[in-house]
Design an enzyme around this catalytic site. Sequence first.
Site, PDB file in Angstrom:
ATOM      1  N   CYS A  75       0.634  -1.103   0.199  1.00  0.00           N
ATOM      2  CA  CYS A  75       0.625  -0.052   0.141  1.00  0.00           C
ATOM      3  C   CYS A  75       1.055   1.348  -0.162  1.00  0.00           C
ATOM      4  O   CYS A  75       1.912   1.223   0.986  1.00  0.00           O
ATOM      5  CB  CYS A  75      -1.023   0.041   1.577  1.00  0.00           C
ATOM      6  SG  CYS A  75      -1.916   1.835   1.201  1.00  0.00           S
ATOM      7  N   CYS A 189      -0.604   4.275  -6.552  1.00  0.00           N
ATOM      8  CA  CYS A 189      -2.222   3.562  -5.205  1.00  0.00           C
ATOM      9  C   CYS A 189      -2.389   2.022  -6.032  1.00  0.00           C
ATOM     10  O   CYS A 189      -2.029   1.667  -7.387  1.00  0.00           O
ATOM     11  CB  CYS A 189      -2.891   3.863  -5.464  1.00  0.00           C
ATOM     12  SG  CYS A 189      -4.668   2.827  -4.457  1.00  0.00           S
TER      13      CYS A 189
END
Length: 265
Positions: A75, A189
Amino acid sequence: MDASAPLLLFDSGVGGLSVLAEVRAFLPDAPVIYAADNGGLPYGTKSEAEVAARVCGLLGRMSERYKPRLICIACNTASTIALGMVRDVLNVPIVGTVPAIKPAAEQTRSGVIGLLGTAATIRQPYVDRLSAEFAADKAVLRFAAGELVGAAEAKLRGEPVDPAVIARAVAGLRDQPGGADIDTVVLACTHFPLLEKELGTVFGPGVRFVDGAKGIARRIAHLTKGQPFERAREDFALFTRQDDSLAKLAPALAHYGLARVEVLQ
Ligand code: DGL
């Protein structure tokens, strides 16, 4: 080294599956726990302090409980905010995810790079440092496309992706001065590579996407080189909150070799 000790991949939601796919290609025999903090999703709209507290607290609990040999923070938001803190407190190798600005700078021909990330990621000094170090002679246009996180989650639940969400993300880059010249887009992302097809259709064939997944998988393979791997039980997905979406995600999780779902106690 216990051969059944897992790799633990952590994200706020399903985004880290884009990293898991590459890890599988490099290390098909590695036992994996895929952990998603669905109770904290989305991270991209939270403050730095909230993200850091959740990530440090949860990874501490998970590592105590599941004794992973390595943790991958799959992440960008969590990594750009909390990687250093997690490394300070856990005695396990930690691999993070950082925006792939370096490879994008190597690939661009027009010299104009787009970067899509969450609001929390694109404001991090870490991103300024990467741009200064690797793309000082390029233009890096950033756009916070947090809406894509929900779209990727919906897609993996088997729901349709709203084309307006994709269009807004593309326009957020294209409409900036110089945006028409973007030829390379950093998907900063881990949720966004799950929407690469949809984004590609709107950006058009002149744009290439870059993300960090392959580099992360290569790093994990390097750090675990020579270690024995034995899958003593089925790989599974670990969530932080029980809710209706878990059953809807099950087919997509199975596609990534995650046969079961558990909820962190
Ligand atoms: N997948 C995460 C990332 O790479 C963030 C998604 C979220 O906002 O929770 O940044």
